[in-house]
Motif scaffolding. Sequence first.
Motif, short mmCIF file in Angstrom:
data_model
loop_
_atom_site.label_atom_id
_atom_site.label_comp_id
_atom_site.label_asym_id
_atom_site.label_seq_id
_atom_site.Cartn_x
_atom_site.Cartn_y
_atom_site.Cartn_z
N ASN A 15 -7.89 21.63 -39.99
CA ASN A 15 -8.13 21.10 -41.34
C ASN A 15 -8.72 22.14 -42.28
O ASN A 15 -9.23 21.79 -43.35
CB ASN A 15 -9.08 19.90 -41.25
N ALA A 16 -8.66 23.40 -41.87
CA ALA A 16 -9.25 24.48 -42.67
C ALA A 16 -8.31 24.87 -43.81
O ALA A 16 -7.54 25.83 -43.70
CB ALA A 16 -9.56 25.68 -41.78
N GLN A 17 -8.37 24.12 -44.89
CA GLN A 17 -7.56 24.40 -46.07
C GLN A 17 -8.47 24.88 -47.19
O GLN A 17 -9.58 24.37 -47.36
CB GLN A 17 -6.82 23.14 -46.52
N PRO A 18 -8.04 25.87 -47.98
CA PRO A 18 -8.86 26.35 -49.09
C PRO A 18 -9.26 25.22 -50.04
O PRO A 18 -8.46 24.32 -50.33
CB PRO A 18 -7.94 27.35 -49.79
N GLY A 19 -10.50 25.26 -50.48
CA GLY A 19 -10.99 24.26 -51.43
C GLY A 19 -11.41 22.95 -50.82
O GLY A 19 -11.76 22.02 -51.55
N THR A 20 -11.41 22.88 -49.48
CA THR A 20 -11.77 21.62 -48.82
C THR A 20 -12.95 21.84 -47.87
O THR A 20 -13.29 22.97 -47.53
CB THR A 20 -10.59 21.05 -48.01
N ALA A 21 -13.53 20.74 -47.44
CA ALA A 21 -14.62 20.77 -46.45
C ALA A 21 -14.51 19.52 -45.60
O ALA A 21 -15.35 18.62 -45.66
CB ALA A 21 -15.98 20.84 -47.15
N ASP A 22 -13.45 19.46 -44.80
CA ASP A 22 -13.21 18.32 -43.91
C ASP A 22 -13.79 18.64 -42.54
O ASP A 22 -13.28 19.52 -41.83
CB ASP A 22 -11.72 18.02 -43.80
N LEU A 23 -14.85 17.93 -42.16
CA LEU A 23 -15.59 18.26 -40.94
C LEU A 23 -15.29 17.29 -39.80
O LEU A 23 -15.15 16.09 -40.01
CB LEU A 23 -17.09 18.26 -41.22
N THR A 24 -15.22 17.85 -38.60
CA THR A 24 -15.14 17.05 -37.38
C THR A 24 -16.54 17.02 -36.80
O THR A 24 -16.99 17.98 -36.19
CB THR A 24 -14.15 17.68 -36.38
N LEU A 25 -17.25 15.92 -37.01
CA LEU A 25 -18.68 15.88 -36.68
C LEU A 25 -19.15 14.54 -36.12
O LEU A 25 -20.03 14.50 -35.26
CB LEU A 25 -19.49 16.24 -37.93
N ARG A 26 -18.58 13.46 -36.59
CA ARG A 26 -19.09 12.14 -36.26
C ARG A 26 -19.14 11.89 -34.75
O ARG A 26 -20.10 11.30 -34.24
CB ARG A 26 -18.22 11.07 -36.93
N ARG A 27 -18.13 12.34 -34.04
CA ARG A 27 -18.08 12.10 -32.60
C ARG A 27 -18.65 13.26 -31.78
O ARG A 27 -18.60 13.24 -30.56
CB ARG A 27 -16.63 11.82 -32.17
N ARG A 28 -19.18 14.24 -32.45
CA ARG A 28 -19.78 15.39 -31.76
C ARG A 28 -21.26 15.10 -31.50
O ARG A 28 -22.12 15.40 -32.33
CB ARG A 28 -19.63 16.65 -32.60
N LEU A 29 -21.55 14.53 -30.35
CA LEU A 29 -22.93 14.16 -30.01
C LEU A 29 -23.53 15.09 -28.96
O LEU A 29 -24.75 15.08 -28.75
CB LEU A 29 -22.98 12.72 -29.51
N GLY A 30 -22.70 15.88 -28.30
CA GLY A 30 -23.19 16.72 -27.22
C GLY A 30 -24.26 17.70 -27.65
O GLY A 30 -25.26 17.89 -26.95
N PHE A 31 -24.08 18.34 -28.81
CA PHE A 31 -25.07 19.33 -29.24
C PHE A 31 -26.38 18.66 -29.64
O PHE A 31 -27.46 19.26 -29.52
CB PHE A 31 -24.51 20.20 -30.37
N ILE A 32 -26.31 17.41 -30.11
CA ILE A 32 -27.52 16.66 -30.45
C ILE A 32 -28.31 16.36 -29.16
O ILE A 32 -29.53 16.56 -29.10
CB ILE A 32 -27.17 15.35 -31.16
N LYS A 33 -27.61 15.88 -28.14
CA LYS A 33 -28.26 15.60 -26.86
C LYS A 33 -28.88 16.86 -26.28
O LYS A 33 -30.00 16.83 -25.74
CB LYS A 33 -27.24 15.03 -25.87
N LEU A 34 -28.17 17.96 -26.39
CA LEU A 34 -28.66 19.23 -25.86
C LEU A 34 -29.96 19.63 -26.54
O LEU A 34 -30.92 20.07 -25.88
CB LEU A 34 -27.58 20.30 -26.08
N ALA A 35 -30.01 19.48 -27.85
CA ALA A 35 -31.22 19.84 -28.60
C ALA A 35 -32.40 18.96 -28.19
O ALA A 35 -33.53 19.45 -28.03
CB ALA A 35 -30.95 19.71 -30.09
N ILE A 36 -32.16 17.67 -28.00
CA ILE A 36 -33.24 16.75 -27.62
C ILE A 36 -33.76 17.07 -26.22
O ILE A 36 -34.97 17.08 -25.98
CB ILE A 36 -32.76 15.29 -27.71
#
Length: 370
Positions: free
Chosen positions: A228-249
């Motif tokens: 989704n890396a298109q110029p002028g956009t910022a479409d993030l894949t983040l909502r289902r990315r919980l692994g790094f949050i668990k790791l930090a905790i």
Amino acid sequence: MSLRRLSNASRTLSANSLKERLSKLTTTPLVPVATALQANIDFVPARIPRKRRLQMLAVALWSVGIILATVMFLLLCSYPPLWPFLGMYQIWALWIDKSPEHGGRTSPWFRSIKFWTYFADYYPASFLKEADLPADRPYLFGYHPHGIIGMGAVATFATEATGFSAAFPGIKPHLLTLASNFKIPFYRDVILAMGICSVSKKSCSNILQGGPGSAITIVVGGAAESLNAQPGTADLTLRRRLGFIKLAIRHGADLVPVFSFGENDIYEQMPNKRGTTVYKLQEKFKAVFGFTLPLFHGRGLLNYNLGLMPYRRQIVAVIGRPIHVTQTENPSLEEVMRMQKLYIEELERIWNTYKDVFAKARTRELSIIA
């Protein structure tokens, strides 16, 4: 005899008619192929400053680093007297050396060589610091967006070209990448010297357990986001990315959101909206190999609009305010979701604060699509 005369007369009439019709046509002169190509390609001037040439060379070498390392290894393999040494190197690299999962072997000297300054100045790449980070705890930097390759992440967290260590004294950054990159001869040694390590769960834990000041940088969106890396956009894949949050905790590492303005702008990508054939093929490729191949283009060494080098477009990584994390060995889903909410709010704050400064040419607002 009469039939033959009639036939000849018909032929003469047809020939005259054809000549008459052709004479009425307006023809356009043929343009040589070379001239046509030159009209569409914006070539580099013959005279450009030496500094800009060196910047371009640095980015070009990094862009084809994997290819160069592979070719060099194969060339050395063509010389039989080197086989014992190359064999021992491969055994050591693949089965003995555990550096990629144990903090690497960072070389401050290598991270600071002039090569990386040329690399960062090409775009130019820089970062904006919003808050101090005390070196009395570990940190987990979440980098967004992934872009096609993540050049801004390399410049900011894997080199000293932008002055990371001077801005955050005592913090030891480790940019993380796929474990498969450490199987490439010679290339693995280069990225290890830059402090880059494997993004495996074991590697993350080992680094964060390294004591106060230990830090890892994860490009959270991964291969899926690069599509989704298109110029002028910022479409993030983040909502289902919980692994790094668990790791930090689990390790009590403060979360630091990083939004890199311009990361998506340095390449043009072929349209690949969800549902298209291109998108489906890329998703299948990612499912099989663990990474994907965006169909992109940039500029070339001798022109400004055709090639695989990134465009010279500014990249500014805004390093946001740290989100304090309380260490919990087995965090509940509610705690993980609460921390993710705070993380997303901080990321959106960064976007809303700086979008009119660093994303003036945006075509739409930041969006969390998955």
